[in-house]
Design an enzyme around this catalytic site. Structure first.
Site, PDB file in Angstrom:
ATOM      1  N   HIS A  71       0.876  -1.187   0.061  1.00 53.69           N
ATOM      2  CA  HIS A  71       0.060  -0.071   0.139  1.00 53.69           C
ATOM      3  C   HIS A  71       0.920   1.195   0.031  1.00 53.69           C
ATOM      4  CE1 HIS A  71      -3.013  -3.050   0.848  1.00 53.69           C
ATOM      5  NE2 HIS A  71      -3.877  -2.197   0.713  1.00 53.69           N
ATOM      6  N   PRO A  72       0.456   2.119  -0.567  1.00 54.40           N
ATOM      7  CA  PRO A  72       1.366   3.338  -0.825  1.00 54.40           C
ATOM      8  C   PRO A  72       1.079   4.195   0.408  1.00 54.40           C
ATOM      9  CG  PRO A  72      -0.924   3.895  -2.033  1.00 54.40           C
ATOM     10  CD  PRO A  72      -0.691   2.502  -1.563  1.00 54.40           C
ATOM     11  N   GLU A  89      -4.737   7.016  -6.297  1.00 56.80           N
ATOM     12  CA  GLU A  89      -4.465   8.406  -6.501  1.00 56.80           C
ATOM     13  C   GLU A  89      -5.982   9.040  -6.612  1.00 56.80           C
ATOM     14  OE1 GLU A  89      -3.201   9.231 -10.617  1.00 56.80           O
ATOM     15  OE2 GLU A  89      -1.415   8.000 -10.335  1.00 56.80           O
ATOM     16  N   GLU A  91      -8.229   8.391  -4.281  1.00 52.57           N
ATOM     17  CA  GLU A  91      -8.673   8.378  -2.803  1.00 52.57           C
ATOM     18  C   GLU A  91      -7.613   9.435  -2.171  1.00 52.57           C
ATOM     19  OE1 GLU A  91      -9.889   3.903  -2.550  1.00 52.57           O
ATOM     20  OE2 GLU A  91      -8.085   4.368  -2.143  1.00 52.57           O
ATOM     21  N   GLN A  92      -6.114   9.413  -2.596  1.00 47.50           N
ATOM     22  CA  GLN A  92      -5.473  10.384  -1.919  1.00 47.50           C
ATOM     23  C   GLN A  92      -5.663  11.916  -2.524  1.00 47.50           C
ATOM     24  OE1 GLN A  92      -1.660   9.485  -0.834  1.00 47.50           O
ATOM     25  NE2 GLN A  92      -1.605   7.380  -0.768  1.00 47.50           N
ATOM     26  N   PHE A 123       1.368   3.349   7.049  1.00 51.07           N
ATOM     27  CA  PHE A 123       0.351   3.733   7.713  1.00 51.07           C
ATOM     28  C   PHE A 123      -0.803   3.642   6.856  1.00 51.07           C
ATOM     29  CE2 PHE A 123      -2.796   7.478   8.675  1.00 51.07           C
ATOM     30  CZ  PHE A 123      -3.134   6.921   9.844  1.00 51.07           C
TER      31      PHE A 123
END
Length: 172
Positions: A71-72, A89, A91-92, A123
């Site tokens: 996960h990024p 992309e 979501e963030q 996280f």
């Protein structure tokens, strides 16, 4: 996620079509969808989601940590460089995490580094349930947890993320 599928289609299509349809639900983990193919048909999106979560939850701690590592980081280099999956992309991007600069980027990088050093994985937070301020607050709070708590929290957050993704791509 640009494609939508009916639950009926997912229950009856070829296994490779099912796995392809579920590709963006699970960050870089096609094995999750592949393992639930034999359990079809699913009576509901809830049943499909529960089956996929069980696949992840039943893994050993080391396997789950390896999965979490795919996960990024929130607001990290991948977000700023545009190298995440389209779902991540979006979501963030909902909080502008891909456009952080200067002190804001350095702050998120420091938090990400501290978290990864403490727990051994990034996280993970269902960012669509947060504002930028609440995400930072939760980040700070969770840094104080123990590893067992964070292993559990990561799975809970992935459950929320994947459920929202499913709701956007699967219709009943």
């Amino acid at each position: 996620m640009s494609s939508t599928f009916s639950l009926e289609h997912l229950n009856t299509c070829e296994a490779d079509v099912f796995c392809s349809a579920m590709a963006e639900i699970w960050e870089h983990a096609p094995w999750v969808a592949a393992q639930v193919v034999p359990q079809r048909p699913f009576a509901s999106i809830d049943a499909l989601h529960a089956a996929m979560l069980q696949v992840v939850a039943s893994r050993s701690e080391d396997e789950r940590v390896a999965f979490y590592a795919g996960h990024p980081e929130l607001g990290g280099e991948a977000a700023r460089g545009g190298t995440m999956t389209a779902a991540s992309e979006a979501e963030q991007g909902s909080l502008g995490l891909g456009h952080l600069q200067g002190e804001a980027a350095a702050h998120w990088d420091a938090l990400n580094q501290a978290y990864r050093q403490r727990f051994g994985f990034p996280f993970i937070l269902c960012i669509r349930r947060h504002t930028l301020a609440s995400a930072l607050l939760v980040f700070g709070q969770r840094l104080a947890n123990d590893r067992a708590t964070e292993l559990h929290n990561a799975l809970d957050e992935i459950a929320a993320i994947t459920r929202m993704r499913l709701e956007r791509c699967v219709v009943t």
